[in-house]
Motif scaffolding. Sequence first.
Motif, short mmCIF file in Angstrom:
data_model
loop_
_atom_site.label_atom_id
_atom_site.label_comp_id
_atom_site.label_asym_id
_atom_site.label_seq_id
_atom_site.Cartn_x
_atom_site.Cartn_y
_atom_site.Cartn_z
N ASP A 1 0.89 -1.25 0.00
CA ASP A 1 -0.17 0.07 -0.02
C ASP A 1 0.79 1.18 -0.04
OD1 ASP A 1 -2.41 -1.10 -0.12
OD2 ASP A 1 -2.82 -1.02 2.03
N GLY A 2 0.58 2.20 -0.66
CA GLY A 2 1.43 3.52 -0.60
C GLY A 2 2.30 3.44 -1.65
N GLU B 1 3.65 3.58 -5.41
CA GLU B 1 3.15 3.74 -6.87
C GLU B 1 3.91 3.10 -7.95
OE1 GLU B 1 2.67 8.06 -6.93
OE2 GLU B 1 0.51 7.58 -6.06
N VAL C 1 6.38 6.69 -4.03
CA VAL C 1 5.43 6.52 -2.94
C VAL C 1 4.09 7.50 -3.11
CG1 VAL C 1 6.68 4.95 -1.48
CG2 VAL C 1 6.57 7.87 -1.07
N ASP C 2 3.04 7.21 -2.61
CA ASP C 2 2.13 8.31 -2.67
C ASP C 2 2.10 9.35 -1.69
OD1 ASP C 2 0.93 6.81 -0.70
OD2 ASP C 2 -0.71 6.27 -1.56
N SER C 3 2.83 9.16 -0.58
CA SER C 3 2.73 10.11 0.53
C SER C 3 3.87 9.93 1.23
CB SER C 3 1.22 9.89 1.62
OG SER C 3 1.49 8.60 2.20
N ASN D 1 5.80 4.36 4.75
CA ASN D 1 6.45 4.49 3.21
C ASN D 1 7.89 5.01 3.25
OD1 ASN D 1 4.01 3.98 1.97
ND2 ASN D 1 3.65 6.07 1.47
N GLU E 1 10.41 10.61 -8.72
CA GLU E 1 9.93 9.98 -10.25
C GLU E 1 10.79 9.04 -10.80
OE1 GLU E 1 9.67 12.65 -13.93
OE2 GLU E 1 9.03 13.90 -12.18
#
Length: 548
Positions: free
Chosen positions: A472-473, A475, A497-499, A504, A531
């Motif tokens: 989870d988290g 990307e 990661v998303d956050s 994370n 990125e």
Amino acid sequence: MTRKDELTNAVLDSVESTRIAAPDLPAFRAFGRPEVSYAQLWGMSTNLAAALSESPDDGSPLIVLGSKSALTVAAFLACLRTGHAFVPVDVTMPASRMEDITSQLVEASGSSADDCPVIVTVEPDELAQTPGASLKGVVLASDLIERGRRRLAQAPDPDAGVAPDGLSYAAGERSRWVSGERTQYIIFTSGSTGRPKGIEVTANDVANFAGWVRTFPVVSRGGCVFLDQAPYSFDLSEYELVGALTTGGCLYVVSPQAKDDTRRLFAELSDSGVDVWVSTPSFADLCLVDHSFDRALLGKVGLFLFCGEALQNRTAAELLRRFDGAVVANTYGPTESTVAVTWVQVTPEMAASPDPLPVGRPRPGTQIRIMERDAEGALTGRQCPQGEVGEIVIVGDTVAKDYFANPEKTSAAFSQDRLPDGTPVRAYRTGDLGFLDAEGMLHCKGRVDTLIKLNGFRIEIDDVESNLAELDGVEFAAVVPMRRNGRVTGLKAFVVVDSDTPQNSPQGLRERLCERIPAYMVPRRIKVIEEMPLTSNGKIDRKQLVNF
Ligand code: AMP
């Protein structure tokens, strides 16, 4: 079916004969623990088999979850004696990964999870540190032994089969033995889809392998002490299991505590009296760092047997220098062809040469073919001439049956073939690149795919990557090997990661990954990046990541 198919199992036959001829001969030793004789090992397996034989003879594989102990070995024997293939799984295996293996076995047999017993061979006080022991269907080997003992004691008629000396658990037990083309063991390795992949090795494969190992220098004397260091879930350990147990030899187990404690390791080595050293080259390199790793420590060692990854010239040279008179052997093979199929004794001249070491000539019963690949990676059918690099195809009588319950992967890698004398055998596309030299010696030149070896462990980079990406988290995830002098020294992961949360962070990601894949597969370095760098055609730019 021939008589051979019906009645023999090379390992069981040998252990039983040694148990009769020399019951007190040691079969298993470990530092600071009482020695286990052939009679005791066979006796333990008799009790376990008596309990296992209460369930139907359906030939379904049984998981043996444990560390290196005589009880684990006895459980392997008990499975074979009751017609079950064993699936060795190391205690350190995360529960979710273990569940994946269990579900593959259950799906294939069409039974329920409770019908897929997992025999746990750890001591009760080690259960808390055995993640897989929390799963359904788990039975403790110690409970099975008790159940078997009671069953044998209550046998209504001793003539009905239970020998008073504990030799058999039932009349005609041999008719249940795993033999011929039935599966002896299934080793689950890293699979490119993110799920472990099972390799089914037959009793015939093991018998043919055993016949070869018995011809090795030192081993051929019989009664040798073998270093037992690699986990039983890694097929390198079959070298010592089969080598020792089919020649009246003894396994000397290296304890898990010695893994991170050199003093302890050297104390154990000094106590071992090993005649035959079996390990990956990486493990020998680790020992060679210490100058006391020499003849004074291992006075009897006569053979260093390597497999699983490239043996460096300097490792061989140093061993030859420190262990006067010992044979250093490089051998090569995948789990899909029962441990190893080539052998070469490394001479001082080979070790001193600037050319990488060959991996040797094929064993009797094996033919090595070097096949040309086209631009898409398909085999063209043309065999490469001597000196030309192509994909190594192993044709022979130790090639495994298949990938467990995976017809697609099986047909991509395995096929039916014939040896030059016409004997029908299986063939296996290894995914290894190599060439044959003028002396008929095989040389390895890397992989065609992203499978790597880290300290001898086989890891599909895609397996690590997809498990990381599924957290989870996360990307995006990419994993690249770190190399020194051509050898993989570790894995480096890059994630988007998303956050920015603790879970994370590199540490959080590592902890969560440890719950999904074995520790040896978890990247040493995890870097969170903004990125993912991409190539002009939109693929992850791995070259750039290697140099990051
Ligand atoms: P495993 O199935 O874990 O034994 O891994 C098999 C793979 O390890 C082979 O396909 C090779 O890529 C590699 N390998 C095994 N033995 C050697 C060796 N002596 N030299 C170089 N690579 C090896």
